[in-house]
Structures are given as C-alpha cells and as structure tokens.
Design a protein around this motif. Sequence first.
Motif, PDB file in Angstrom:
ATOM      1  N   LYS A 174      41.261 -23.775 -14.665  1.00  0.00           N
ATOM      2  CA  LYS A 174      40.742 -22.803 -15.636  1.00  0.00           C
ATOM      3  C   LYS A 174      39.497 -23.333 -16.330  1.00  0.00           C
ATOM      4  O   LYS A 174      38.521 -22.600 -16.535  1.00  0.00           O
ATOM      5  CB  LYS A 174      41.806 -22.466 -16.682  1.00  0.00           C
ATOM      6  CG  LYS A 174      42.906 -21.591 -16.169  1.00  0.00           C
ATOM      7  CD  LYS A 174      43.939 -21.348 -17.265  1.00  0.00           C
ATOM      8  CE  LYS A 174      45.154 -20.647 -16.726  1.00  0.00           C
ATOM      9  NZ  LYS A 174      46.209 -20.499 -17.744  1.00  0.00           N
ATOM     10  N   GLU A 231      36.614 -23.194 -13.885  1.00  0.00           N
ATOM     11  CA  GLU A 231      36.156 -21.808 -13.709  1.00  0.00           C
ATOM     12  C   GLU A 231      35.351 -21.340 -14.917  1.00  0.00           C
ATOM     13  O   GLU A 231      34.330 -20.652 -14.768  1.00  0.00           O
ATOM     14  CB  GLU A 231      37.349 -20.890 -13.475  1.00  0.00           C
ATOM     15  CG  GLU A 231      37.979 -21.091 -12.116  1.00  0.00           C
ATOM     16  CD  GLU A 231      39.288 -20.341 -11.938  1.00  0.00           C
ATOM     17  OE1 GLU A 231      39.636 -20.076 -10.770  1.00  0.00           O
ATOM     18  OE2 GLU A 231      39.967 -20.034 -12.942  1.00  0.00           O
ATOM     19  N   GLU A 232      35.763 -21.733 -16.106  1.00  0.00           N
ATOM     20  CA  GLU A 232      35.019 -21.384 -17.317  1.00  0.00           C
ATOM     21  C   GLU A 232      33.637 -22.038 -17.292  1.00  0.00           C
ATOM     22  O   GLU A 232      32.631 -21.410 -17.600  1.00  0.00           O
ATOM     23  CB  GLU A 232      35.797 -21.846 -18.554  1.00  0.00           C
ATOM     24  CG  GLU A 232      35.141 -21.482 -19.857  1.00  0.00           C
ATOM     25  CD  GLU A 232      35.974 -21.927 -21.045  1.00  0.00           C
ATOM     26  OE1 GLU A 232      35.357 -22.296 -22.061  1.00  0.00           O
ATOM     27  OE2 GLU A 232      37.205 -21.906 -20.969  1.00  0.00           O
ATOM     28  N   TYR A 233      33.585 -23.300 -16.899  1.00  0.00           N
ATOM     29  CA  TYR A 233      32.312 -24.016 -16.767  1.00  0.00           C
ATOM     30  C   TYR A 233      31.412 -23.302 -15.751  1.00  0.00           C
ATOM     31  O   TYR A 233      30.223 -23.128 -15.985  1.00  0.00           O
ATOM     32  CB  TYR A 233      32.570 -25.467 -16.338  1.00  0.00           C
ATOM     33  CG  TYR A 233      31.316 -26.258 -16.127  1.00  0.00           C
ATOM     34  CD1 TYR A 233      30.691 -26.887 -17.192  1.00  0.00           C
ATOM     35  CD2 TYR A 233      30.743 -26.376 -14.866  1.00  0.00           C
ATOM     36  CE1 TYR A 233      29.529 -27.612 -17.003  1.00  0.00           C
ATOM     37  CE2 TYR A 233      29.590 -27.091 -14.669  1.00  0.00           C
ATOM     38  CZ  TYR A 233      28.978 -27.709 -15.746  1.00  0.00           C
ATOM     39  OH  TYR A 233      27.815 -28.408 -15.555  1.00  0.00           O
ATOM     40  N   GLN A 234      32.009 -22.895 -14.640  1.00  0.00           N
ATOM     41  CA  GLN A 234      31.267 -22.190 -13.592  1.00  0.00           C
ATOM     42  C   GLN A 234      30.626 -20.914 -14.142  1.00  0.00           C
ATOM     43  O   GLN A 234      29.434 -20.667 -13.928  1.00  0.00           O
ATOM     44  CB  GLN A 234      32.196 -21.843 -12.429  1.00  0.00           C
ATOM     45  CG  GLN A 234      31.531 -21.065 -11.317  1.00  0.00           C
ATOM     46  CD  GLN A 234      32.510 -20.608 -10.256  1.00  0.00           C
ATOM     47  OE1 GLN A 234      33.651 -21.051 -10.204  1.00  0.00           O
ATOM     48  NE2 GLN A 234      32.069 -19.710  -9.403  1.00  0.00           N
ATOM     49  N   ARG A 235      31.400 -20.127 -14.864  1.00  0.00           N
ATOM     50  CA  ARG A 235      30.878 -18.875 -15.438  1.00  0.00           C
ATOM     51  C   ARG A 235      29.781 -19.133 -16.460  1.00  0.00           C
ATOM     52  O   ARG A 235      28.717 -18.516 -16.413  1.00  0.00           O
ATOM     53  CB  ARG A 235      32.000 -18.067 -16.091  1.00  0.00           C
ATOM     54  CG  ARG A 235      32.880 -17.324 -15.128  1.00  0.00           C
ATOM     55  CD  ARG A 235      33.822 -16.364 -15.834  1.00  0.00           C
ATOM     56  NE  ARG A 235      34.770 -17.028 -16.714  1.00  0.00           N
ATOM     57  CZ  ARG A 235      35.893 -17.630 -16.327  1.00  0.00           C
ATOM     58  NH1 ARG A 235      36.203 -17.641 -15.042  1.00  0.00           N
ATOM     59  NH2 ARG A 235      36.706 -18.201 -17.189  1.00  0.00           N
ATOM     60  N   LYS A 236      30.035 -20.059 -17.372  1.00  0.00           N
ATOM     61  CA  LYS A 236      29.061 -20.355 -18.434  1.00  0.00           C
ATOM     62  C   LYS A 236      27.743 -20.875 -17.879  1.00  0.00           C
ATOM     63  O   LYS A 236      26.691 -20.667 -18.477  1.00  0.00           O
ATOM     64  CB  LYS A 236      29.640 -21.355 -19.429  1.00  0.00           C
ATOM     65  CG  LYS A 236      30.662 -20.756 -20.351  1.00  0.00           C
ATOM     66  CD  LYS A 236      31.142 -21.773 -21.360  1.00  0.00           C
ATOM     67  CE  LYS A 236      32.136 -21.145 -22.326  1.00  0.00           C
ATOM     68  NZ  LYS A 236      32.630 -22.129 -23.312  1.00  0.00           N
ATOM     69  N   ASN A 237      27.802 -21.571 -16.757  1.00  0.00           N
ATOM     70  CA  ASN A 237      26.599 -22.152 -16.159  1.00  0.00           C
ATOM     71  C   ASN A 237      26.052 -21.320 -15.006  1.00  0.00           C
ATOM     72  O   ASN A 237      25.147 -21.757 -14.304  1.00  0.00           O
ATOM     73  CB  ASN A 237      26.882 -23.591 -15.716  1.00  0.00           C
ATOM     74  CG  ASN A 237      27.033 -24.498 -16.902  1.00  0.00           C
ATOM     75  OD1 ASN A 237      26.049 -24.970 -17.450  1.00  0.00           O
ATOM     76  ND2 ASN A 237      28.260 -24.705 -17.348  1.00  0.00           N
ATOM     77  N   GLU A 238      26.633 -20.134 -14.839  1.00  0.00           N
ATOM     78  CA  GLU A 238      26.190 -19.188 -13.813  1.00  0.00           C
ATOM     79  C   GLU A 238      26.081 -19.816 -12.429  1.00  0.00           C
ATOM     80  O   GLU A 238      25.121 -19.593 -11.686  1.00  0.00           O
ATOM     81  CB  GLU A 238      24.863 -18.544 -14.231  1.00  0.00           C
ATOM     82  CG  GLU A 238      24.969 -17.779 -15.539  1.00  0.00           C
ATOM     83  CD  GLU A 238      23.662 -17.174 -16.013  1.00  0.00           C
ATOM     84  OE1 GLU A 238      22.607 -17.485 -15.444  1.00  0.00           O
ATOM     85  OE2 GLU A 238      23.715 -16.390 -16.969  1.00  0.00           O
ATOM     86  N   ASN A 271      27.335 -20.184  -8.594  1.00  0.00           N
ATOM     87  CA  ASN A 271      27.811 -19.157  -7.664  1.00  0.00           C
ATOM     88  C   ASN A 271      29.133 -19.477  -6.971  1.00  0.00           C
ATOM     89  O   ASN A 271      29.696 -18.625  -6.302  1.00  0.00           O
ATOM     90  CB  ASN A 271      26.733 -18.827  -6.625  1.00  0.00           C
ATOM     91  CG  ASN A 271      26.351 -20.032  -5.791  1.00  0.00           C
ATOM     92  OD1 ASN A 271      26.853 -21.114  -6.005  1.00  0.00           O
ATOM     93  ND2 ASN A 271      25.458 -19.829  -4.843  1.00  0.00           N
ATOM     94  N   SER A 272      29.632 -20.697  -7.135  1.00  0.00           N
ATOM     95  CA  SER A 272      30.900 -21.021  -6.489  1.00  0.00           C
ATOM     96  C   SER A 272      31.646 -22.095  -7.268  1.00  0.00           C
ATOM     97  O   SER A 272      31.060 -22.863  -8.039  1.00  0.00           O
ATOM     98  CB  SER A 272      30.673 -21.501  -5.052  1.00  0.00           C
ATOM     99  OG  SER A 272      30.004 -22.746  -5.054  1.00  0.00           O
ATOM    100  N   ALA A 298      30.477 -25.911  -9.118  1.00  0.00           N
ATOM    101  CA  ALA A 298      30.878 -26.432 -10.422  1.00  0.00           C
ATOM    102  C   ALA A 298      31.490 -27.821 -10.278  1.00  0.00           C
ATOM    103  O   ALA A 298      31.182 -28.731 -11.050  1.00  0.00           O
ATOM    104  CB  ALA A 298      31.853 -25.477 -11.095  1.00  0.00           C
TER     105      ALA A 298
END
Length: 53
Positions: free
Chosen positions: A18, A21-28, A30-31, A35
């Motif tokens: 989780k 995934e949050e880091y991935q979203r915040k940093n835009e 793509n996969s 991240a």
Amino acid sequence: MGALKTATFTKSDSELVKLIEEYQRKNELNSFISAIRKLCKMALTIEKMHNEK
C-alpha cells in the motif's frame, strides 16, 4: 549483468505494498516496478552515504 531476480509480495507485505502504491501515485510513476526501482535506488544511495561517514 547478473541473473534476473523476481520478488513476490505476500499477505504479510500488504501494508508495504500500500505504501509503495501510494508513492507510485504521488510521484506519477506508470508502474509498480518503477516505484520499486526508484525507492531501491534512493535507499541504496542513502545507505552508501551513511556508510561513508
């Protein structure tokens, strides 16, 4: 280059997943693996700096 490695996350890793995934979203990113790569590189850089002291 060494042998390719595979990592598997289990149920016990759900909180870590989780956070990634949050880091991935915040940093835009793509996969999920992007991240992971970025986080690992940063962690290894910090570790290297820490050990050079």
